[in-house]
Design a protein around this motif. Structure first.
Motif, PDB file in Angstrom:
ATOM      1  N   VAL A  42       6.059 -25.718  35.615  1.00 55.31           N
ATOM      2  CA  VAL A  42       6.377 -26.673  34.553  1.00 55.31           C
ATOM      3  C   VAL A  42       6.259 -28.124  35.002  1.00 55.31           C
ATOM      4  O   VAL A  42       6.355 -29.022  34.177  1.00 55.31           O
ATOM      5  CB  VAL A  42       7.778 -26.416  33.953  1.00 55.31           C
ATOM      6  CG1 VAL A  42       7.833 -25.093  33.247  1.00 55.31           C
ATOM      7  CG2 VAL A  42       8.847 -26.537  34.997  1.00 55.31           C
ATOM      8  N   SER A  43       6.024 -28.364  36.280  1.00 56.10           N
ATOM      9  CA  SER A  43       5.890 -29.753  36.731  1.00 56.10           C
ATOM     10  C   SER A  43       4.687 -30.427  36.071  1.00 56.10           C
ATOM     11  O   SER A  43       4.732 -31.621  35.763  1.00 56.10           O
ATOM     12  CB  SER A  43       5.781 -29.820  38.254  1.00 56.10           C
ATOM     13  OG  SER A  43       4.599 -29.193  38.702  1.00 56.10           O
ATOM     14  N   ILE A  44       3.633 -29.673  35.816  1.00 57.35           N
ATOM     15  CA  ILE A  44       2.457 -30.219  35.127  1.00 57.35           C
ATOM     16  C   ILE A  44       2.843 -30.622  33.707  1.00 57.35           C
ATOM     17  O   ILE A  44       2.470 -31.689  33.224  1.00 57.35           O
ATOM     18  CB  ILE A  44       1.317 -29.181  35.107  1.00 57.35           C
ATOM     19  CG1 ILE A  44       0.851 -28.879  36.524  1.00 57.35           C
ATOM     20  CG2 ILE A  44       0.163 -29.646  34.233  1.00 57.35           C
ATOM     21  CD1 ILE A  44      -0.045 -27.671  36.628  1.00 57.35           C
ATOM     22  N   LEU A  45       3.603 -29.764  33.054  1.00 59.58           N
ATOM     23  CA  LEU A  45       4.008 -30.050  31.681  1.00 59.58           C
ATOM     24  C   LEU A  45       5.018 -31.196  31.623  1.00 59.58           C
ATOM     25  O   LEU A  45       4.992 -32.000  30.689  1.00 59.58           O
ATOM     26  CB  LEU A  45       4.580 -28.797  31.034  1.00 59.58           C
ATOM     27  CG  LEU A  45       3.597 -27.636  30.915  1.00 59.58           C
ATOM     28  CD1 LEU A  45       4.292 -26.405  30.364  1.00 59.58           C
ATOM     29  CD2 LEU A  45       2.418 -28.016  30.059  1.00 59.58           C
ATOM     30  N   ASN A  46       5.895 -31.270  32.605  1.00 63.91           N
ATOM     31  CA  ASN A  46       6.832 -32.399  32.657  1.00 63.91           C
ATOM     32  C   ASN A  46       6.081 -33.709  32.827  1.00 63.91           C
ATOM     33  O   ASN A  46       6.443 -34.728  32.230  1.00 63.91           O
ATOM     34  CB  ASN A  46       7.843 -32.212  33.785  1.00 63.91           C
ATOM     35  CG  ASN A  46       8.885 -31.168  33.452  1.00 63.91           C
ATOM     36  OD1 ASN A  46       9.256 -30.989  32.301  1.00 63.91           O
ATOM     37  ND2 ASN A  46       9.351 -30.462  34.464  1.00 63.91           N
ATOM     38  N   SER A  47       5.031 -33.684  33.622  1.00 60.63           N
ATOM     39  CA  SER A  47       4.202 -34.875  33.800  1.00 60.63           C
ATOM     40  C   SER A  47       3.535 -35.258  32.479  1.00 60.63           C
ATOM     41  O   SER A  47       3.482 -36.440  32.116  1.00 60.63           O
ATOM     42  CB  SER A  47       3.148 -34.616  34.874  1.00 60.63           C
ATOM     43  OG  SER A  47       2.293 -35.709  35.003  1.00 60.63           O
ATOM     44  N   PHE A  48       3.037 -34.265  31.757  1.00 60.09           N
ATOM     45  CA  PHE A  48       2.441 -34.527  30.445  1.00 60.09           C
ATOM     46  C   PHE A  48       3.471 -35.156  29.507  1.00 60.09           C
ATOM     47  O   PHE A  48       3.182 -36.125  28.808  1.00 60.09           O
ATOM     48  CB  PHE A  48       1.894 -33.233  29.838  1.00 60.09           C
ATOM     49  CG  PHE A  48       1.348 -33.420  28.456  1.00 60.09           C
ATOM     50  CD1 PHE A  48       0.052 -33.864  28.266  1.00 60.09           C
ATOM     51  CD2 PHE A  48       2.140 -33.176  27.345  1.00 60.09           C
ATOM     52  CE1 PHE A  48      -0.451 -34.055  26.990  1.00 60.09           C
ATOM     53  CE2 PHE A  48       1.647 -33.365  26.066  1.00 60.09           C
ATOM     54  CZ  PHE A  48       0.350 -33.807  25.892  1.00 60.09           C
TER      55      PHE A  48
ATOM     56  N   SER B 254       8.126 -31.217  23.161  1.00 60.28           N
ATOM     57  CA  SER B 254       8.072 -31.276  24.612  1.00 60.28           C
ATOM     58  C   SER B 254       7.233 -30.101  25.087  1.00 60.28           C
ATOM     59  O   SER B 254       7.584 -28.946  24.846  1.00 60.28           O
ATOM     60  CB  SER B 254       9.479 -31.183  25.203  1.00 60.28           C
ATOM     61  OG  SER B 254       9.420 -30.915  26.586  1.00 60.28           O
ATOM     62  N   ALA B 255       6.138 -30.404  25.744  1.00 57.21           N
ATOM     63  CA  ALA B 255       5.258 -29.335  26.225  1.00 57.21           C
ATOM     64  C   ALA B 255       5.992 -28.416  27.189  1.00 57.21           C
ATOM     65  O   ALA B 255       5.812 -27.204  27.160  1.00 57.21           O
ATOM     66  CB  ALA B 255       4.026 -29.936  26.890  1.00 57.21           C
ATOM     67  N   ALA B 256       6.839 -28.984  28.033  1.00 61.44           N
ATOM     68  CA  ALA B 256       7.562 -28.178  29.014  1.00 61.44           C
ATOM     69  C   ALA B 256       8.519 -27.201  28.342  1.00 61.44           C
ATOM     70  O   ALA B 256       8.695 -26.078  28.810  1.00 61.44           O
ATOM     71  CB  ALA B 256       8.323 -29.084  29.980  1.00 61.44           C
TER      72      ALA B 256
END
Length: 141
Positions: A25-31, A68-70
């Protein structure tokens, strides 16, 4: 302007989230961080965490519908996987060569946060997102 933001990328993002088991989810949090920065830049405002959380809520509960994507990723994937399991069983071999562990991994992550309130076979994204949405609404109040 908010509708323009939603129309520009949300359909593609939701499709991607429904079809991809993202375990990192770090990628999604960045998004999500980039989305927040872009929103603040476009509207020339600064949102604290509580205001941003409210902005990510659906419009029907008083948010801006930014999402939220995450938070959306596990719900979208699990609902899609449940809705297509019969088709997957017809198309993919079940003789030990092909084993789909992604669905169970995402489900285990989801249960760790939300408990056993939705059956793995439930294809309704509305049911999958309800526990998280209720928590988010409570945090905004």
């Amino acid at each position: 302007m908010v509708l323009l933001l939603q129309a520009a990328f949300l359909p593609r993002l939701v499709y991607f989230l429904r079809t991809s088991p993202l375990l990192d989810v770090s990628i999604l949090n960045s998004f999500d961080d980039h989305l927040r920065d872009a929103f603040q830049s476009i509207f020339n405002i600064k949102l604290d965490q509580k205001n941003w959380l409210q902005g990510t809520l659906p419009i029907c509960v008083g948010g801006l519908g930014l999402g939220s994507a995450a938070e959306l990723a596990p719900f979208a994937f699990l609902a899609s996987a449940a809705a297509t399991v019969a088709l997957q069983d017809l198309m993919l071999p079940r003789d030990g060569i092909y084993v789909d562990n992604f669905r169970m991994q995402v489900y285990d992550m989801w249960r760790a946060t939300n408990g056993d309130v939705v059956a793995l076979e439930n294809p309704s994204q509305k049911h999958w997102i309800a526990p998280c949405l209720n928590r988010s609404v409570d945090r905004c109040n």
